[in-house]
Enzyme design. Structure first.
Site, short mmCIF file in Angstrom:
data_model
loop_
_atom_site.label_atom_id
_atom_site.label_comp_id
_atom_site.label_asym_id
_atom_site.label_seq_id
_atom_site.Cartn_x
_atom_site.Cartn_y
_atom_site.Cartn_z
N SER A 32 -5.89 4.37 5.37
CA SER A 32 -6.60 4.13 4.12
C SER A 32 -7.85 3.33 4.45
CB SER A 32 -5.69 3.37 3.14
OG SER A 32 -6.35 3.11 1.93
N HIS A 59 -6.50 8.15 2.20
CA HIS A 59 -6.84 7.97 0.80
C HIS A 59 -8.33 8.23 0.63
CE1 HIS A 59 -3.21 5.03 0.36
NE2 HIS A 59 -2.84 6.29 0.51
N ASP A 151 1.67 2.36 0.79
CA ASP A 151 1.89 3.79 1.00
C ASP A 151 2.28 4.05 2.46
OD1 ASP A 151 2.05 6.47 0.58
OD2 ASP A 151 -0.11 6.83 0.47
#
Length: 986
Positions: A32, A59, A151
């Site tokens: 991310s 992401h 996540d």
């Protein structure tokens, strides 16, 4: 392992060992914020020929095209592709998720789908890893790199559960939240910098065994695998032979691969020499995969169906007891406790609560007792529950103390230790799937023993009670919720001898116990003989007509039917008895009392016999129905001729036979009539119910279509709102950064600044303003400018100019005003102002203030000095001249006209050597003196010259030249002339 739950719902069924052998390893990489730097470092150090495929899930902004493939292509020789739906993966290739999508893997193809949110976040990394784990199992590898949030944590649980290998970036991550949450969960095998992760991947890929050849190694090394299980049993006291061997072997192969061993004998030797590795293997076999409120439907049913039933007519001091075996880290036990608290919060009930959570893993039990969980474990917890039942501490969440107080945690082996007793509820979800069938049955018997007669059993959705239908009845077809069945009186379904813990531990008592056991065995043997010789042939059946017990010799009446084995009474009883027996059971059920029928014909060994069948309903403490079915042979009537002829006897037998047949026909007709009436009533009820169901089905179908339409619209709207929200968040961040940037710039400016609204109220001021005028923010912001500090800013000229800016949009510059301020004295201020228009049609005014007090004072002093110097020169008798470097006259004092008769203006801007005032014989001397002055700055050069008067005569003058060309104020050569003519003449 065997007593824990899977991490998340799988996208598809698991692959078989044969299917896994055909697959190549796939590395799922999650990243991310700050992930680009980590990915660059990883692929720069990753060999391009390891035979692995790499899927990068990052992401990304939903509204911007990603250039990640182009950036990574410069860091590796492997092809880098952005995923398209249905793209088949190949080894030694890199695949990048496109923006605004979820990605999964099906049949070695990458499948794209729309993003969805859980707990307000797109868990795209978890989504991919959960699809990868069950298919690739031991050939799945998960890598969590730099990023914010949690996540990936649930995804690595799934990968490790199925035998894969997991990595997380260490403290070198730019944003450590995501990899740290993963490593804190305990499911990562390696926590390393990106370069070391690349080296480990290369090392694993070069192994000829481990994750690359599971099935062949298991078949060739069964003896070594048994040795490993023996080592575990000897040290940990846990026999993993009761567990599903495929899962056990998968975990052993995984540890062997992590330790870089090529053969199982090498690994067995390593285990014998390093007990620490044995501990790690044991921990892997007992991997704790669980979550809060894992199956929401189960907990919804718990609150709406089970708990109301348990508390119905319950005494206030009757403790409710709940057991969650194999509770792992305690999430399941706490989830049940939260549901119980929610059920009781609106009811005036003070029932004591005891919730027992047990597990094999001591470390998991210790964590459960603390009740502290990371953010990744909160995925299924609603914001309301999170706020009400958890306390945030050091970035983690802890269960509140009232719930921790009712939960008791302890280590417990379901296959060895004695069970708990008097339980109202047992929640054992997704445990039995890891255990072989025979131990499963023993565990279910233990659960039956533990539960109260009114107790309930919860199982995972992948589990059933198997053949233990005599112990439990399923209450819900969709959910695995069971109620405890009562067994017939005197029937034990749980054998305590299965549990070693109940054997005598004290040798001094062995003799006494042996005598007691002998007495018990003698009594049982006596009962067996009496039942077999003197008790009529009989069976005990339940309401489903399943035979539970046999008594006496039943072989004359019952026999197994061909086909699948069954204990159903009507399938085992002889065909000629089925009709009579079914009629008797129906009568007993309807009348609720014993019924009997004599003279039922039965063919035995070629001879017709008459038997009596009796059906007796049994009383039970529960609502379940049981029946005792007795079979007796009819007593033979002694034959007595009594003088009757043979013909008469034959006629009597015939009449008796006819009478019995007519009786049977009448009974059959009556039974058929009853059955027909019941069938007709049932048919009408079914028809009515069918019509209601059809009507309800149509309504539900219509409602379902409307809901589907609404759902699609809401999903579409939600996705648009998500995209807009993300963009707004980005813009808000940029705006905040720009605002902070502007504020920092304004605060570093030395000049005071004011921002005024259209009402001339101060919206903001910078630090320089507060410092210069000795005030603060409370006395400044929001106040009317012209009333500030008792009206000291009520300056008419400034007020007029500011109002013109608002009314006419005119800016102004260099407005100088001198005013006396009580706190700082008299100040000369220079004002500059401009209008700043806004979209709401309102305007701000930026007012810049420059303190000119010192400058004005210096200018005033300079003017005064200049005036004094001018007056001095005007009244002096000596002539003062300022020359340029070339001899041009830049200044001439008025003494020139008094001494030589020339007006000043006639000589200005003229060259001294061309003017003709200097005597021709002294011209050379004049130049020499000036050149000497040029060569000696700041030094007085003296001499004597003759200058011509305007009337024609000459006067002798003493002259002094001084080079001041570098002086900021004068910038010239000063010439001072003094008339000494009279002195010479004398």
């Amino acid at each position: 392992m065997a007593q824990e739950q899977p991490a998340a719902e799988e996208h598809q069924s698991e692959s078989s060992p044969e299917q896994i052998e055909k697959l190549f390893p796939v590395v799922g990489i999650g990243a991310s914020a700050g992930g680009l730097q980590a990915l660059n470092e990883l692929f720069e150090n990753l060999p391009p020929d390891l035979g692995m495929a790499y899927v990068i899930v990052q992401h990304l902004s939903p509204s911007h095209d990603s250039i990640l493939p182009e950036l990574l292509a410069a860091k590796t020789k492997m092809p880098v592709k952005q995923v398209k739906n249905g793209l088949k993966i190949n080894p030694d290739e890199v695949y990048v998720i496109p923006p605004n999508t979820f990605i999964s893997i099906v049949d070695s193809k990458l499948k794209l789908s729309e993003r969805i949110k859980t707990d307000g976040i797109h868990h795209s990394i978890d989504y991919f890893l959960n699809s990868l784990a069950p298919v690739y199992q031991t050939k799945a590898i998960a890598v969590i790199l730099s990023g914010s949030g949690s996540d990936g944590t649930i995804g690595i649980q799934a990968v490790k559960t199925h035998g894969g290998i997991t990595f997380a970036q260490d403290e070198t991550a730019t944003f450590s939240s995501m990899p740290k949450t993963a490593s804190d969960s305990g499911y990562t095998d390696f926590v390393l910098p990106c370069k070391r992760i690349a080296e480990e991947l290369a090392s694993i890929a070069k192994l000829p065994s481990g994750i690359l050849s599971l099935n062949e190694i298991v078949e060739a090394n069964m003896g070594e695998l048994r040795k490993i299980q023996s080592l575990l049993h000897a040290k940990k006291g846990v026999d993993f032979g009761y567990y599903k061997q495929n899962t056990v072997n998968r975990r052993i192969m995984r540890r062997m691969a992590l330790n870089k061993f090529n053969t199982l004998p090498e690994y067995v030797k390593f285990l014998r020499e390093h007990t620490h590795e044995l501990d790690l293997l044991y921990k892997d076999l007992l991997i704790n995969v669980t979550s809060f409120f894992r199956d929401p439907n189960v907990y919804d049913a718990l609150g709406k169906k089970i708990l109301p039933a348990l508390f119905k007519n319950r005494k206030e001091n009757d403790t409710i007891r709940i057991w969650t075996p194999a509770c792992a880290n305690g999430e399941e036990a706490y989830s049940v406790a939260i549901c119980l608290f929610e059920f009781l919060q609106e009811k005036a009930i003070r029932t004591p609560i005891q919730i027992f959570g047990t597990d094999l893993n001591e470390a998991a039990i210790a964590k459960a007792r603390s009740g502290v969980y990371n953010k990744g474990a909160m995925g299924n917890v609603s914001p309301e529950r999170l706020k009400k039942y958890f306390i945030k501490t050091d970035g983690h969440y802890q269960i509140i103390k009232p719930i921790r107080d009712v939960c008791i945690f302890a280590t417990h082996n379901l296959l060895k230790d004695p069970p708990f007793s008097r339980m109202d509820l047992i929640s054992c979800q997704n445990v039995l799937i890891y255990i072989e069938s025979n131990p499963q049955k023993k565990i279910l018997q233990a659960f039956h023993y533990s539960l109260k007669p009114t107790g309930y059993l919860l199982l995972g959705k992948s589990e059933t009670i198997g053949s233990s239908t005599e112990l439990f009845a399923q209450l819900d077809k969709e959910l695995k919720i069971y109620s405890r069945k009562a067994t017939p009186p005197g029937t034990d379904v749980f054998d305590f001898s299965f549990h070693p813990g109940h054997m005598p531990a004290n040798p001094a008592h062995d003799k006494i116990d042996a005598v007691r056991l002998s007495d018990i065995d003698l009594e049982k043997e006596t009962d067996r003989l009496l039942l077999s010789r003197y008790v009529p042939a009989s069976v005990v059946v339940n309401s489903d007509l399943q035979i539970l017990r046999f008594h006496g010799a039943t072989s004359n009446y019952l026999q197994p039917s061909s086909g699948r084995a069954s204990l159903h009474l009507l399938k085992m009883v002889k065909d000629e008895l089925v009709f009579e027996l079914k009629g008797l059971i129906n009568r007993a059920t309807k009348e609720g009392e014993a019924v009997k029928k004599d003279g039922v014909p039965l063919l035995q060994n070629g001879t017709d016999k008459m038997i009596t069948i009796e059906v007796v309903p049994l009383k039970s403490p529960t609502k379940d129905s049981y029946f005792l079915i007795l079979f007796r042979e009819a007593e033979a009537v002694a034959s007595n001729g009594g003088g009757k002829t043979e013909t008469t006897l034959k006629r009597a037998d015939k009449d008796d036979r006819i009478r019995k047949l007519e009786q049977q026909i009448n009974e059959a007709r009556e039974y058929m009539k009853t059955m027909s009436e019941e069938f007709e009533a049932t048919r009408e009820e079914l028809q009515s119910s069918n019509e209601e169901v059809l009507s309800s089905n149509e309504e539900l179908q219509s409602m379902n279509e409307e809901l589907e339409t609404s759902k699609e619209e809401l999903q579409s709207t939600n996705e648009e709102l998500i995209t807009i929200n993300e963009e707004l968040q980005q813009r808000n961040t940029e705006l905040k950064e720009a605002g902070n940037f502007a504020r920092n710039i304004v605060d570093t400016i030395n000049e005071p600044l004011l921002v005024l609204n259209d009402e001339m109220r101060i919206r903001s001021a910078n630090n320089a303003f507060y410092k210069l005028f000795k005030t603060n923010i409370d006395r400044t912001e929001g106040n009317y400018l012209f009333e500030l500090e008792n009206g000291q800013w009520n300056l008419p000229e400034l007020k007029e100019k500011l109002l013109q800016i608002i009314q006419k949009g005119k800016s102004f510059e260099n407005c100088e005003i001198t005013n006396s301020f009580p706190a700082i004295g008299e100040k000369t201020l220079l004002f500059n102002a401009m209008r700043m228009d806004r979209e709401d049609k309102k305007a701000y005014v930026l007012l810049v203030i420059q303190d000119m007090t010192e400058k004005a004072r210096a200018q005033r002093d300079l003017r005064e000095r200049e005036e004094r110097f001018r007056l001095l020169l005007q009244n002096a008798f000596d002539i003062t001249t300022v020359y340029s470097q070339d001899g041009n006259i830049m200044y001439q004092s008025e003494a020139l006209e008094k001494t030589l008769g020339y007006p000043v203006k006639e000589t200005l801007n003229k060259n001294i050597f061309e003017l003709g005032i200097v005597h021709p014989d002294d011209m050379k001397r004049n130049k020499e003196l000036m050149n000497e002055a040029l060569n000696n700055p700041g030094k007085n050069i003296k001499g004597q010259l003759r200058l011509q008067h305007k009337n024609g005569g000459y006067k002798t003058m003493d002259v002094i030249f001084r080079n001041l060309l570098n002086n900021d104020n004068i910038k010239g050569i000063i010439g001072n002339y003094q008339d000494v003519t009279n002195n010479i003449e004398v």
